[in-house]
Design a protein around this motif. Structure first.
Motif, PDB file in Angstrom:
ATOM      1  N   TRP B   8     -62.326 -17.739 -28.101  1.00 50.61           N
ATOM      2  CA  TRP B   8     -63.090 -19.106 -28.236  1.00 50.61           C
ATOM      3  C   TRP B   8     -63.414 -19.516 -29.597  1.00 50.61           C
ATOM      4  N   ARG B   9     -64.152 -18.438 -30.373  1.00 51.97           N
ATOM      5  CA  ARG B   9     -64.681 -18.775 -31.693  1.00 51.97           C
ATOM      6  C   ARG B   9     -63.255 -19.111 -32.666  1.00 51.97           C
ATOM      7  N   TRP B  11     -60.518 -20.215 -31.738  1.00 49.09           N
ATOM      8  CA  TRP B  11     -59.925 -21.287 -31.328  1.00 49.09           C
ATOM      9  C   TRP B  11     -60.730 -22.423 -32.000  1.00 49.09           C
ATOM     10  N   LEU B  12     -61.933 -22.348 -32.108  1.00 51.96           N
ATOM     11  CA  LEU B  12     -62.948 -23.432 -32.535  1.00 51.96           C
ATOM     12  C   LEU B  12     -62.776 -23.318 -34.084  1.00 51.96           C
ATOM     13  N   GLN B  13     -62.289 -22.524 -34.623  1.00 50.76           N
ATOM     14  CA  GLN B  13     -62.330 -22.322 -36.108  1.00 50.76           C
ATOM     15  C   GLN B  13     -60.974 -22.707 -36.793  1.00 50.76           C
ATOM     16  N   ARG B  14     -60.234 -22.761 -35.999  1.00 49.28           N
ATOM     17  CA  ARG B  14     -58.797 -23.200 -36.316  1.00 49.28           C
ATOM     18  C   ARG B  14     -58.507 -24.294 -36.867  1.00 49.28           C
ATOM     19  N   ARG B  15     -59.160 -25.420 -36.248  1.00 49.45           N
ATOM     20  CA  ARG B  15     -59.393 -26.840 -36.677  1.00 49.45           C
ATOM     21  C   ARG B  15     -60.669 -27.335 -36.798  1.00 49.45           C
ATOM     22  N   HIS B  16     -61.207 -27.806 -37.922  1.00 42.86           N
ATOM     23  CA  HIS B  16     -62.543 -28.335 -37.977  1.00 42.86           C
ATOM     24  C   HIS B  16     -62.293 -29.814 -37.558  1.00 42.86           C
ATOM     25  N   GLU B  17     -63.272 -30.538 -36.892  1.00 45.45           N
ATOM     26  CA  GLU B  17     -63.293 -31.784 -36.400  1.00 45.45           C
ATOM     27  C   GLU B  17     -63.473 -32.659 -37.852  1.00 45.45           C
TER      28      GLU B  17
END
Lengths: 490, 110
Positions: B8-9, B11-17
Motif C-alpha cells: 500500500w505504501r 503504491w501511494l509513493q509511486r505517484r504523488h498527487e
C-alpha cells in the motif's frame, strides 16, 4: 469597480494565424458536431418519430456546453462553501433554478404536464446525505462527472461507470439484507398485489418502493395551497414561493456569511457606514465574481425550461405519455417494462438512464434484471441505442467535449490509483444515495424545486450535510497523506 | 498484513498527487513584471477539491507579499481560484493558459 481580478493570458502554442480548420482541436470539435448531425439525420430518415429521442440528444449537447462553459459543478457548490469558503457555484445554481422555475411556470400555464412531485419522506435526506458524501471523493456530482468526462477526465468516466453499476445492482439485488426492512413495509408491499414476475417481496429496494415510497405523498406548492388559478398557481406558488424566494434568501445568506467581509476589506468600507446600496452592489459583485458560472446558470435555466416545453409539445403531437408507447409502435418492444413504458422524464435527469446502461450490460451477461419494480415495472431496460435519456447523458459528454476542444481545455487525464479508488467507491455511494433519494442533484433537486416541488430543498439539505462530513474526512485524509511524506506535504 | 501495508505504501509513493516546492525563484509574468515565487504547487492531474485545499494550506504557510504558483490542468480549479483569492486575503495576479494546463499566480496580501 476596483481592479481585483487578475489577468488571463493565453500562452498555448498552436499557431493562431493558421486557418480555423487547420487547428486540430477545432477540427475534432467540428467532427464531433458533424457526427451528431449526421446521426440525427440518419435517425430521422429511418423514422421521423426518432425526433423524440433527438430532442434529448440536442438538449444534452446544450447542457454539456453550458456545464463546461461555467465549470458548473454542483459538487463544488457544496464543497467549496465548507472547504474553502467560495460561494461561486452556489450562486450560479440559485440563478439557474430561478430562471428554470419561471420558464417551467410558463410551460405549466400553457397546459403541459411538467414533473410529478416526489414523495416526501426521510429517504430524501438519508439518500442525499450518502450522495453528498460521495461527491466529495469523486470530485464531481452526477452532471459534473459527465461534463468532466467530456473534458477528457478518465477518473470522471470511472465515476459514471460506478454510478451505473452500483444503481443497477442496488435496485435489483436481494439477499440477507431484505430481512433488515421493517415488517410493516413488507406487509404494505404484499398488500399492493403486484404482478408475480416482479417478486416485490424479494429485494430490499422493491420492498422500500412498494411498502414505503408508494405510501408517501408529495405535492407542489400550488397543490398544497389549493390554488386553482393557473397563473397564480404556477408563477406565485410554484415559482416564487418554492424557488425564487428561497433562492434569493440563500443568496443573501451567502453574501452575509461568505462574501461581505472580504468585499468590505477590498472596497475599504466600514460596516457602520455601509448603506443598503453598498450591500446591493456587494451582492452584485458576488454574483458576477465568476461571470462564466453566472452565464451558465442563465443558460441552463433557460434550456432546462425549454426542454420541458418541447417534450410537452411532442407528447401532445404524438398523443403519448411515455416514449415507450412510441417505441412499441416502431416495433422496439424488447427493452420495455411490463407496462410498455421506459424511463422518459421529459426534463433534465441524470442517474436513472445510467442505471439502465448498467442493467443492460448485466442482462447481456445473463443476470436477470427485470424481477423488480424499478426496471421491470417502471423504467424498463432498453438497449443504449434506443435509450432516449441515455442519449441526453451522451449529449452532455459530447457537448462538453466540443466546447473544451474549442477552448483548448480538452486533455486526456488518466487517474492515479488514489483518484481511481475514490472515483469507484464515491461513485458507488452516489449511485446508492441517488436511488434512495429517488434522484441526484439534477433530478431530485435542480429539476424538482424549479417545478414547484419543495422536496428538492430537503435533498439539498441532506446533500449539504453529507458534503460537510465528506470535506472534514477529506481534509483528514490530506493531513494523513502529508504526514507520510517529507517532500510532499499533501 | 505487513506485506499488504508495505504494498500500500509503495503504491501511494509511486505517484504523488501534488508536488510542492518551497524554493524561492523569480518568475517573469507576460507583461514584464518579475515576481518572487516562494511556493510552487504542482497539482497536475489532481482533481477538485485537492488543488483548492492545497492552495489554502499553502497560503496559510506563506508570509505577506509571497507569491504562490499553482500548476493545474483541472478547469474547475482554474475557475474557482480567483474567487478563492477574494476570500483568502490574497490577490489573484494572473492565470496563464499553456498547452499542458494553467499556471496561476497568487500574492498573499495580509
Amino acid at each position: 469597480m476596483n481592479n481585483e481580478s487578475g489577468v488571463y493570458v493565453d500562452l498555448t502554442t498552436e499557431n493562431k494565424s493558421s486557418s480555423w480548420w487547420a487547428q486540430s482541436a477545432n477540427r475534432y470539435a467540428a467532427t464531433i458536431l458533424m457526427l451528431v448531425v449526421i446521426g440525427s439525420v440518419w435517425a430521422l430518415l429511418i423514422d421521423s418519430r426518432w425526433i423524440y429521442l433527438l430532442v434529448y440528444v440536442w438538449f444534452g449537447l446544450a447542457y454539456g456546453m453550458f456545464l463546461q462553459y461555467g465549470r458548473f459543478c454542483m459538487a463544488s457548490a457544496v464543497r467549496d462553501l465548507f472547504a474553502v469558503g467560495v460561494p461561486r457555484m452556489a450562486v450560479g445554481i440559485m440563478i439557474g433554478i430561478s430562471l428554470y422555475s419561471l420558464i417551467a411556470a410558463a410551460v405549466k400555464v400553457g397546459g403541459f404536464h411538467t414533473v410529478n412531485p416526489h414523495p416526501l419522506g426521510w429517504h430524501i435526506i438519508i439518500g442525499a446525505f450518502i450522495f453528498g458524501f460521495g461527491i466529495i471523493f469523486t470530485g464531481g456530482c452526477a452532471s459534473g462527472s459527465l461534463y468532466k468526462t467530456g473534458e477528457g477526465n478518465m477518473g470522471s468516466a470511472l465515476v459514471i461507470l460506478s454510478i451505473s453499476f452500483s444503481q443497477a445492482i442496488f435496485v435489483a439485488m436481494s439477499g440477507w439484507f431484505d430481512k433488515l426492512v421493517p415488517a410493516s413495509w413488507v406487509a404494505s408491499a404484499t398488500a399492493k398485489a403486484m404482478p408475480e414476475e416482479l417478486s416485490v417481496t424479494q429485494g430490499w429496494f422493491d420492498i422500500f418502493t412498494a411498502g414505503y415510497i408508494w405510501d408517501l405523498k408529495g405535492a407542489t406548492a400550488a397543490d398544497m395551497l389549493d390554488v386553482s388559478n393557473p397563473l397564480v398557481a404556477s408563477f406565485l406558488a410554484d415559482s416564487f414561493l418554492v424557488t425564487i424566494l428561497p433562492a434569493s434568501l440563500i443568496v443573501v445568506v451567502l453574501y452575509v456569511y461568505y462574501f461581505r467581509k472580504g468585499y468590505m476589506r477590498r472596497q475599504k468600507l466600514q460596516r457602520s457606514v455601509m448603506r443598503m446600496r453598498d450591500h446591493l452592489s456587494g451582492i452584485w459583485a458576488m454574483i458576477t465574481s465568476s461571470k462564466n458560472t453566472a452565464i451558465a446558470g442563465i443558460g441552463l435555466g433557460v434550456f432546462a425550461g425549454l426542454h420541458v416545453w418541447v417534450t410537452g409539445l411532442l407528447r401532445e403531437h404524438y398523443g403519448i405519455f411515455n416514449f415507450g408507447e412510441l417505441l412499441a409502435d416502431m416495433g422496439h418492444k424488447t427493452g420495455l417494462s411490463i407496462q410498455d413504458t421506459v424511463f422518459d422524464p421529459g426534463y433534465w435527469y441524470i442517474t436513472t438512464q445510467e442505471a439502465q446502461w448498467g442493467a443492460w450490460v448485466m442482462e447481456k451477461a445473463g443476470v436477470g434484471m427485470r424481477d423488480n419494480i424499478f426496471f421491470g415495472l417502471e423504467n424498463g431496460v432498453p438497449s443504449p441505442l434506443i435509450n432516449a435519456p441515455g442519449f441526453m447523458s451522451i449529449g452532455i459528454i459530447l457537448g462538453a467535449a466540443i466546447l473544451a476542444l474549442l477552448r483548448r481545455e480538452f486533455k486526456w487525464k488518466r487517474p492515479s490509483m488514489e483518484t481511481a479508488i475514490f472515483a469507484l467507491v464515491g461513485g458507488c455511494l452516489m449511485g446508492i444515495g441517488a436511488r434512495i433519494a429517488l434522484g441526484c442533484n439534477i433530478g431530485a433537486y435542480f429539476a424538482t424545486v424549479s417545478n414547484g416541488d419543495p422536496s428538492g430543498w430537503l435533498f439539498l439539505l441532506g446533500m449539504v450535510a453529507g458534503g460537510y462530513v465528506g470535506v472534514k474526512l477529506f481534509n483528514l485524509w490530506l493531513s494523513w497523506r502529508a504526514s507520510q511524506f517529507d517532500d510532499c506535504p499533501l | 498484513m505487513k506485506q499488504l501495508v508495505a504494498l500500500w505504501r509503495k503504491w501511494l509513493q509511486r505517484r504523488h498527487e501534488v508536488i510542492v516546492d518551497r524554493k524561492r525563484r523569480p518568475v517573469e509574468l507576460p507583461w514584464g513584471e518579475v515576481v518572487q515565487v516562494s511556493h510552487t504547487a504542482d497539482c497536475m492531474g489532481a482533481a477538485c477539491p485537492r488543488p483548492q485545499l492545497i492552495t489554502m494550506r499553502m497560503l496559510e504557510d506563506m508570509q505577506k507579499g509571497d507569491v504562490l504558483e499553482l500548476v493545474s490542468d483541472n478547469p474547475t480549479t482554474v475557475e474557482t481560484i480567483p474567487a478563492l483569492a477574494m476570500v483568502l486575503s490574497s490577490r489573484h495576479l494572473a492565470t496563464l493558459h499553456t498547452d499542458s494546463g494553467w499556471r496561476i499566480y497568487l500574492r498573499k496580501e495580509e
